[in-house]
Design an enzyme around this catalytic site. Sequence first.
Site, short mmCIF file in Angstrom:
data_model
loop_
_atom_site.label_atom_id
_atom_site.label_comp_id
_atom_site.label_asym_id
_atom_site.label_seq_id
_atom_site.Cartn_x
_atom_site.Cartn_y
_atom_site.Cartn_z
CG ASP A 48 -2.25 0.70 0.95
OD1 ASP A 48 -3.28 0.01 0.82
OD2 ASP A 48 -2.26 1.95 0.84
CG ASP A 70 3.66 4.79 -6.80
OD1 ASP A 70 2.90 4.15 -7.55
OD2 ASP A 70 3.91 6.00 -6.97
CB VAL A 71 1.53 -0.68 -8.15
CG1 VAL A 71 1.26 -1.45 -6.86
CG2 VAL A 71 0.35 0.20 -8.54
CG ASN A 97 -7.50 -3.75 -4.74
OD1 ASN A 97 -8.63 -3.67 -5.19
ND2 ASN A 97 -7.11 -3.06 -3.67
CE1 TYR A 163 -11.08 3.84 -11.21
CE2 TYR A 163 -13.19 3.71 -12.37
CZ TYR A 163 -12.33 3.27 -11.37
OH TYR A 163 -12.73 2.26 -10.53
CE LYS A 167 -10.14 0.66 -12.19
NZ LYS A 167 -9.39 -0.25 -11.29
#
Length: 267
Positions: A48, A70-71, A97, A163, A167
């Site tokens: 996270d 931080d992905v 996620n 966004y 997605k």
Amino acid sequence: MSAQAEGVSPLNSGLEGLRVAISAGASGIGRAIADTLIGYGSRVHICDVSDEFLADFSSAHPDAGASKVDVSDEAQVDAWFDEISASLGGLDALVNNAGIAGPTGGIDEIDPAEWRRCIDVCLTGQFLCARRAVPMIKAAGGGSIVNMSSAAGRFGYAYRTPYSSAKFGIIGLTNSLAKELGPSNIRVNAILPGIVEGPRMSGVIQARADQVGVSYEEMEKTYLDRISMRRMVTNQDVANTVAFLFSKPGESISGQSIGVDRNVESL
């Protein structure tokens, strides 16, 4: 004769001892997934970006791994998977996620830097995690990946184009990986949550209300009126679906985009 005697696996079978990495696992949907899998006996290592949420998670689950990552940062993702290898000794499953809401605004109002940041976290972050997770899952003899998309990846989402675009991209990533990794006994599915109750959704509703010049209450009703069951889904609804996909009863499901949305009709 009982279902067990007939060879029907319990819904939680296969989760005991499962080694799972969960990005953004310290709050919201990710935390519900982590709590649920740990409750079923899985071994979990989350990441996270919030020190506060990570501390709370570690307090509740002192035996689980927790890393600040931080992905969207390749080096941080690489370090996280090195930590996962050390803490879990391998990997059986990944929950991609992590994501951010991104900016709200018309296409001519969106800052390109905010566009890039949304794509980097929501889509590129899943790629970076998958590229490190897949060799580990292959080494384990196979397993499962769940990528978190959204109803916005099915219907589109006015004033939330970064966004929604990310997605939609996750659906393409999921379908491609399911085909690529099936021969290695790795199942890949996407979950498309609908309108999920909680502070993040409240912020989204407020931003949309501000955008079109109506009250929060009016905008909330507009959202609920688009759901046939007239209520939002919960983090636990999503977590239950992940647990099923990772379990033995879910082992024939791959390449699917699964809506957990109480039949949302649009966004």
